[in-house]
Design a protein around this motif. Structure first.
Motif, PDB file in Angstrom:
ATOM      1  N   VAL A 175      38.428  36.007  38.285  1.00 53.70           N
ATOM      2  CA  VAL A 175      38.368  37.194  39.141  1.00 53.70           C
ATOM      3  C   VAL A 175      38.195  38.444  38.283  1.00 53.70           C
ATOM      4  O   VAL A 175      38.534  38.455  37.095  1.00 53.70           O
ATOM      5  N   ALA A 176      37.681  39.500  38.903  1.00 55.36           N
ATOM      6  CA  ALA A 176      37.506  40.783  38.223  1.00 55.36           C
ATOM      7  C   ALA A 176      38.667  41.704  38.553  1.00 55.36           C
ATOM      8  O   ALA A 176      39.382  41.505  39.556  1.00 55.36           O
ATOM      9  N   ALA A 177      38.871  42.708  37.741  1.00 59.73           N
ATOM     10  CA  ALA A 177      39.925  43.686  38.016  1.00 59.73           C
ATOM     11  C   ALA A 177      39.632  44.388  39.337  1.00 59.73           C
ATOM     12  O   ALA A 177      38.524  44.856  39.573  1.00 59.73           O
ATOM     13  N   GLY A 178      40.650  44.448  40.220  1.00 58.98           N
ATOM     14  CA  GLY A 178      40.494  45.117  41.502  1.00 58.98           C
ATOM     15  C   GLY A 178      39.767  44.295  42.554  1.00 58.98           C
ATOM     16  O   GLY A 178      39.453  44.821  43.630  1.00 58.98           O
ATOM     17  N   GLN A 179      39.526  42.994  42.316  1.00 64.81           N
ATOM     18  CA  GLN A 179      38.832  42.152  43.304  1.00 64.81           C
ATOM     19  C   GLN A 179      39.749  41.812  44.460  1.00 64.81           C
ATOM     20  O   GLN A 179      40.936  41.534  44.274  1.00 64.81           O
ATOM     21  N   LEU A 180      39.231  41.829  45.696  1.00 63.78           N
ATOM     22  CA  LEU A 180      40.027  41.480  46.875  1.00 63.78           C
ATOM     23  C   LEU A 180      40.431  40.012  46.810  1.00 63.78           C
ATOM     24  O   LEU A 180      39.588  39.126  46.652  1.00 63.78           O
ATOM     25  N   ILE A 181      41.745  39.747  46.963  1.00 58.06           N
ATOM     26  CA  ILE A 181      42.221  38.359  46.888  1.00 58.06           C
ATOM     27  C   ILE A 181      42.967  37.922  48.148  1.00 58.06           C
ATOM     28  O   ILE A 181      43.168  36.720  48.361  1.00 58.06           O
TER      29      ILE A 181
END
Length: 273
Positions: free
Chosen positions: A231-237
């Motif tokens: 995942v990337a920083a700030g990605q919706l999870i």
């Protein structure tokens, strides 16, 4: 008592001699065949004693029910019977155990570990996306290596770390979007992780340090990532909910750095941007 009369004539002397020697001759005649029989018997016994062991060794097969282990262990200190032999060969590089009990224990431990890993994989393999997230921003605001897990102004601070509580409670309405605090790899993602309920755990490297974050009590059907996914920083999870051991809608957020638990608000204030 009358005295014996000495024979005077030749005929009388011959008759007397015959009477004396006849029993001796008869005895000799009887002893001679007995002696021959004894001699032949002794010779036969000697031949049998010499021949029979070799014959027995060359012509008598091993008992069909004897196992290789039993035959090999005749002169050993212990006997390995078929019931104690392992069904499959044990690789020396895999098993350090030497007795059947140790090998079985090792196999049971490995089977339990494999079963636990399989259960964890099954629990986290699927991504539940039944909740529509198309109206939410897919990335949290900011450009730093670390981001806040909830949008600014969407939450209030609840219970903090301490007293057996390993994270902070960020109180927010149900359905508030949750974002990854930093880039990393999802370690766990499931609809039931103990008291966390629907939860996601992510491993990161921030500033050269090993960091792990936990996001608990999400809404059912809102998980957007699965175990093993990057995942990337700030990605919706996911979305805020109240699953697991929870009495109100909120995000339970934990931060571990180098294996040590940190106070999340202080860590976010020092690193998020």
């Amino acid at each position: 008592m009358a005295a014996d009369i000495e024979p005077t004539t030749t005929s009388e002397k011959t008759l007397k001699r015959n009477r004396i020697t006849a029993p001796r001759d008869a005895a000799r005649k009887m002893i001679k065949p007995i002696r021959s029989i004894a001699i032949f018997g002794a010779v036969g016994a000697l031949v049998a004693a010499v021949a029979l062991p070799a014959y027995a060794a060359s012509s008598s097969p091993l008992d069909a029910t004897a196992t290789l282990q039993q035959v090999a262990a005749d002169d050993a200190q212990s006997l390995v019977v078929a019931s104690e032999a392992t069904a499959t060969p044990m690789k020396r590089s895999t098993y350090s155990a030497t007795t059947p009990e140790e090998i079985e224990k090792k196999k049971a431990e490995e089977a339990a570990a494999e079963a636990a890993a399989a259960a964890a994989a099954a629990a986290s393999a699927s991504v539940s996306t039944s909740v529509d997230v198309s109206n939410y921003a897919m990335t949290a605001p900011g450009s730093g290596e670390v981001r806040y897990p909830l949008p600014s102004g969407s939450y209030t601070q609840g219970r903090s770390i301490g007293g057996g509580h390993n994270g902070v409670d960020m109180l927010a309405p149900a359905g508030t979007p949750i974002y990854a605090a930093a880039a990393g790899v999802v370690r766990a993602s499931a609809d039931s992780i103990g008291g966390y309920g629907v939860a996601i755990m992510i491993d990161h490297v921030v500033g050269g340090q090993s960091v792990s974050t936990t996001y608990g009590h999400m809404t059912y059907g809102s998980r957007q990532v699965q175990a093993g996914q990057r995942v990337a920083a700030g990605q919706l999870i996911g979305l805020v909910g109240s699953t697991g051991r929870s009495t109100a809608n909120h995000l339970h957020f934990e931060v571990w750095v180098g294996g040590s638990l940190l106070e999340p608000y202080s860590w976010l204030a020092a690193n998020a941007g």
